[in-house]
Each structure stands twice: as C-alpha cells, then as structure tokens.
Motif scaffolding. Structure first.
Motif, PDB file in Angstrom:
ATOM      1  N   ASN A  97      27.810  48.877  45.757  1.00  0.00           N
ATOM      2  CA  ASN A  97      28.940  48.908  46.694  1.00  0.00           C
ATOM      3  C   ASN A  97      28.618  49.823  47.876  1.00  0.00           C
ATOM      4  O   ASN A  97      28.324  51.010  47.689  1.00  0.00           O
ATOM      5  CB  ASN A  97      30.191  49.411  45.975  1.00  0.00           C
ATOM      6  N   PRO A  98      28.694  49.281  49.086  1.00  0.00           N
ATOM      7  CA  PRO A  98      28.152  50.012  50.233  1.00  0.00           C
ATOM      8  C   PRO A  98      28.838  51.345  50.580  1.00  0.00           C
ATOM      9  O   PRO A  98      28.168  52.258  51.072  1.00  0.00           O
ATOM     10  CB  PRO A  98      28.245  49.035  51.401  1.00  0.00           C
ATOM     11  N   ALA A  99      30.144  51.468  50.306  1.00  0.00           N
ATOM     12  CA  ALA A  99      30.786  52.765  50.590  1.00  0.00           C
ATOM     13  C   ALA A  99      30.373  53.779  49.525  1.00  0.00           C
ATOM     14  O   ALA A  99      30.186  54.971  49.810  1.00  0.00           O
ATOM     15  CB  ALA A  99      32.299  52.631  50.628  1.00  0.00           C
ATOM     16  N   ALA A 100      30.201  53.292  48.292  1.00  0.00           N
ATOM     17  CA  ALA A 100      29.739  54.170  47.204  1.00  0.00           C
ATOM     18  C   ALA A 100      28.349  54.700  47.546  1.00  0.00           C
ATOM     19  O   ALA A 100      28.029  55.864  47.276  1.00  0.00           O
ATOM     20  CB  ALA A 100      29.726  53.413  45.891  1.00  0.00           C
TER      21      ALA A 100
ATOM     22  N   GLY B  44      38.326  51.198  49.519  1.00  0.00           N
ATOM     23  CA  GLY B  44      37.593  50.503  48.451  1.00  0.00           C
ATOM     24  C   GLY B  44      36.100  50.774  48.517  1.00  0.00           C
ATOM     25  O   GLY B  44      35.557  50.967  49.613  1.00  0.00           O
ATOM     26  N   SER B  45      35.435  50.773  47.346  1.00  0.00           N
ATOM     27  CA  SER B  45      33.985  51.075  47.332  1.00  0.00           C
ATOM     28  C   SER B  45      33.183  50.012  48.064  1.00  0.00           C
ATOM     29  O   SER B  45      32.021  50.242  48.399  1.00  0.00           O
ATOM     30  CB  SER B  45      33.414  51.182  45.930  1.00  0.00           C
ATOM     31  N   HIS B  46      33.793  48.837  48.267  1.00  0.00           N
ATOM     32  CA  HIS B  46      33.088  47.765  48.977  1.00  0.00           C
ATOM     33  C   HIS B  46      33.427  47.764  50.457  1.00  0.00           C
ATOM     34  O   HIS B  46      32.956  46.910  51.196  1.00  0.00           O
ATOM     35  CB  HIS B  46      33.457  46.420  48.344  1.00  0.00           C
TER      36      HIS B  46
ATOM     37  N   PRO C 288      38.480  61.464  39.502  1.00  0.00           N
ATOM     38  CA  PRO C 288      38.714  62.058  40.822  1.00  0.00           C
ATOM     39  C   PRO C 288      38.302  61.061  41.904  1.00  0.00           C
ATOM     40  O   PRO C 288      37.352  60.297  41.700  1.00  0.00           O
ATOM     41  CB  PRO C 288      37.764  63.266  40.844  1.00  0.00           C
ATOM     42  N   HIS C 289      39.006  61.079  43.011  1.00  0.00           N
ATOM     43  CA  HIS C 289      38.686  60.158  44.103  1.00  0.00           C
ATOM     44  C   HIS C 289      38.119  60.902  45.301  1.00  0.00           C
ATOM     45  O   HIS C 289      38.700  61.895  45.747  1.00  0.00           O
ATOM     46  CB  HIS C 289      39.942  59.414  44.570  1.00  0.00           C
ATOM     47  N   PHE C 290      37.001  60.421  45.809  1.00  0.00           N
ATOM     48  CA  PHE C 290      36.512  60.873  47.117  1.00  0.00           C
ATOM     49  C   PHE C 290      37.192  59.986  48.154  1.00  0.00           C
ATOM     50  O   PHE C 290      37.059  58.764  48.098  1.00  0.00           O
ATOM     51  CB  PHE C 290      34.997  60.657  47.227  1.00  0.00           C
TER      52      PHE C 290
END
Ligand SMILES: Nc1nc2c(c(=O)[nH]1)N[C@H]1C(S)=C(S)[C@@H](COP(=O)(O)OP(=O)(O)OC[C@H]3O[C@@H](n4cnc5c(N)ncnc54)[C@H](O)[C@@H]3O)O[C@H]1N2
Ligand code: MOO
Length: 400
Positions: free
Chosen positions: A300-303, A364-366, A345-347
C-alpha cells in the motif's frame, strides 16, 4: 510461536539497536552533502589566515594621528589577494584598501570609504576613528591545530563551506549504504507502460527513490518482480550480494501470493521484527542476513511512505552515523476532535496551520492524495480520543 505484533516503541528500539555504521570512506567535500563526519577535524590553518580589512576604505595608523579632522595623502592601494611587503604608511599617509585585503605594516584601522571626503590625492576624515576599527584579525575565529568539527557532525552546505575555507578538500565520513528496491506485484505497471484495466501504476519505487535521495542515497537499484517465488528468490540473492539494505515493497502480508515472509524464512534471514501494531504499515518486516538488512514494506503506497519516514529513514540515518535518527517533532494543537476506535495506533497525515494541525482527508493506506498537503504525521493511540486544542506531536516529514 511468532508473537503477533510488536509496539511502535519496540520497533523504534530495535531500529536504534541495529542501525550502526557499516564503514568509513574518504569523500570529496563537494560531494558530501548529508554525510556524517567520522573523525574530529582539526584546522590546518588560522582563520582568518592573515589580518585583513572588513571594509572597502582607507588604511590608517591611528597612533600617528593627533586629532581629527585629519587630511591624509593616498600613497597607494591594497587589493584583496595582493601581498605588498613594500607598502608601508608613514605619518600623514593612507592607502586605499578593499574588503579582504591584507593589512599592511603600520596600519591599525580601516576607515570605510563612506566616512571620508576625497580631495584629489588626499582624503579628509572628519570624525575620530578608533584603533582596530574594521580589522579582522589572524586566527580570531580559528587557530591552526584547533578542533573545529566533532565526529558525528552532519555535513550541511554551511559545514562544507567551512571545511573548504580551511582548505580541506576531502573528508572522512561514514559510508552511505547501497540500497536495492524490490518492487513486487504482478499488477504493478512501470511508469511509461500503457495503462491496462486491473493493473496499477507503480508509485512505490518513485516515492522511495526520492525519499532516499533526500538522504543523499544515490546508489539505488530498482528491480520489478511479479508475484513469483522463484523470481523473487533469484532477485533477492543477487541484490543481497551487491547492496547493504534491501527494501521490498509489497507481498509481506497474508495473501497466497505474498511471498516475502516465506522467502525470508526459506533464506534463513534473521527476523528482527515482523508486524508492528500500527496503521498503516502493520505487516512491516525487518531482518538481517550476511550483515545486510532487509526491510519488507507493505505494498500500500501510503504505508510505504509512512514506514519509510518512521523506520527506514531512521535506520539509514543510523547506518550513516547520524545521532538523531527519528523524525524531528514539533508540538501543535489539534484543530478538531479526533477519535481512534481501532485497537491499533494510527499514524495520521496532517497539515500544519500556524500553531495548529489539521488532520487531512484520505487517510487510507492505499491513498496518496493527502500527501499533496501533508507536512507531517501525528500518532493517535489505539482506542483513544483527543479533543480540539489538545497538544500533539507532529513528526515532520519534509520542509517546504
Ligand atoms: N487477510 C489479510 N489481508 C491483509 C492483511 C491481513 O492482515 N490479513 N493485512 C492488510 C494490510 S494492513 C496491508 S498494509 C496489506 C499489505 O499487503 P502486502 O504488503 O502484501 O502488499 P500487496 O498485497 O502486494 O499490495 C497491497 C496494495 O498495494 C498495491 N501496490 C503494491 N505495489 C505497489 C506499487 N509499487 N505502487 C502502487 N501500488 C502498489 C497493490 O496493488 C495492493 O492494492 O495487506 C492487507 N491485507
Ligand atoms: O497496515 Mo496496512 O498499511 O493498514 O493497511
């Protein structure tokens, strides 16, 4: 049994423990931006190396002037870079002098040109000029042999300029790692390829290459590979020989074709951690083999971007000899209430607005669109609520 998750703190601790320099090299100062100096630097010369003028004006001897106003004869000039053993001034005389020019014998002050009236071959100085005015003394900043830069200093343009001013052309620095990016995914299209339904354009190799370039890592190989264990193994073995750090994108999760974890087990890569309790980036892997380090980042690109700044960049900084490896933090006020009902936990990507931070849409992680406005990341603990006005720490990603 494999523990399911480690915490963000544990992952950071493990990163700190393993991110150690891999060697030293001699580097041209002009190529050294972002490198870390690996031994104390001692100046080979005095700075300034000779007493010189801080201004364009006239060199005078205040001791030979009994009162002001005074009229002095201009008997010559001294330019920057000139040596002039013959040039001396006597009582009643002055020399035209320029900024950076060596102070001739018998001179104890320079009067800037704006303060004098020129009259043919003469100048008139109206107001009293104090001894030592506008002189920059030999060794006033640095003495020959003095320790001027400590081991561990990061080379900025300013540090590089300082080294050059001392005549230092090459400097010993910690080695930058060679990096290989292994971009997995049968669905991934390289930029420039014709778009096909069901495929996705590769974002990860591009964001990772640029993020590595920010760290001054130019030696980056990029390999694309389909979801095929045999091909993945062959690329892995090759890259392990040539690079210090391998970064996989994709195939680290639970799917039937997510082969990275399987490959790591098969190839006896020592696991440092796998899976961090966080979103995004839960299935991140870090391992070690033959003194080389292997990151597995989720596809996933944001991840990928968040894991890079939170873990990979600190790791690489540690290898490069940085003392402070984790993202810089600033404290800001949350501009709205925010709740995390999840048990991870959320970044969260945020934009800084003065003293506040706004949590951006598209988390979203995508999703990558939030990076258009993103300045940094905040961490919202699991099952927690933060209210408007509450202080949060922002991990700064980049400056603009
Ligand atoms: N059953 C489960 N499924 C998933 C879990 C889980 O725990 N159980 N974890 C989810 C989480 S969280 C994440 S994160 C992802 C990670 O997946 P992978 O690392 O295996 O990555 P892929 O499946 O290969 O790809 C994920 C996603 O990213 C796109 N992608 C991949 N490479 C690129 C690239 N170079 N540029 C742009 N986009 C890319 C890919 O098409 C997928 O959409 O797994 C969840 N699943
Ligand atoms: O941990 Mo994954 O990156 O949420 O979606």
């Amino acid at each position: 049994m494999e523990r399911n998750y480690i915490s963000i703190e544990e992952a950071r601790k493990l990163i700190s423990e393993h991110a150690k320099p891999i060697g030293k090299v001699v580097q041209d100062v002009v190529q050294s931006l972002g490198c870390v100096i690996s031994e104390d630097i001692f100046s080979p010369i005095d700075l300034p190396s000779f007493t010189n003028s801080a201004m364009d004006g006239y060199a005078i001897n205040t001791e030979s002037i009994r009162f002001f106003p005074v009229r002095l004869k201009v008997v010559g000039e001294v330019k920057a870079g000139e040596t002039f053993k013959r040039k001396k001034i006597k009582e009643g005389e002055t020399l035209k002098i320029f900024t950076g020019a060596m102070i001739p014998e018998g001179v104890d002050a320079v009067v800037e040109k704006e303060l004098v009236k020129a009259e043919g071959e003469y100048i008139i100085i109206e107001k009293e000029i104090k001894k030592w005015r506008n002189l920059r003394f030999k060794g006033e900043e640095v003495k020959e042999g003095q320790k001027v830069i400590e081991k561990g200093t990061v080379i900025t343009p300013g540090v590089a300029g300082f080294l050059s001013a001392m005549g230092i052309k090459k400097v010993k620095v910690f080695k930058k790692p060679k990096v290989s990016l292994i971009i997995t995914g049968t669905e991934v299209l390289k930029l420039g390829q014709k778009f096909k339904h069901g495929k996705v354009y590769d974002a990860n190799s591009v964001s990772l290459r640029l993020a590595l370039r920010e760290l001054g890592i130019e030696s980056v190989k990029v390999k694309f590979v389909r979801d095929d264990l045999k091909m993945l193994r062959s690329i892995f073995k090759n890259e392990l020989k040539s690079s210090d750090v391998l970064i996989f994108s994709g195939a680290v999760s639970a799917g039937d074709y997510d082969y990275v974890r399987e490959l790591m087990v098969e190839e006896k890569v020592e696991k440092i951690f796998y899976k961090v309790k966080q979103k995004p980036g839960k299935p991140i892997f870090l391992g070690k083999k033959d003194g080389k380090f292997i990151f597995g980042l989720p596809g996933n690109p944001a991840a990928v971007i968040i894991c890079f700044y939170e873990y990979v960049s600190p790791f690489i900084k540690g290898v490069m000899g940085y003392k402070n490896i984790f993202p810089k933090e600033v404290e800001k006020e949350l501009l709205e209430d925010r709740e995390n009902k999840d048990d991870r936990p959320h970044f969260l990507r945020v934009k800084i607005l003065g003293d506040g931070v706004k949590v951006l849409e598209a988390q979203g992680s995508h999703m990558l669109s939030s990076f258009v406005e993103c300045d940094g990341i905040i961490l919202l603990p699991e099952l927690s609520k933060k209210v408007k006005g509450e202080k949060v720490k922002v991990h700064l990603l980049w400056e603009r």
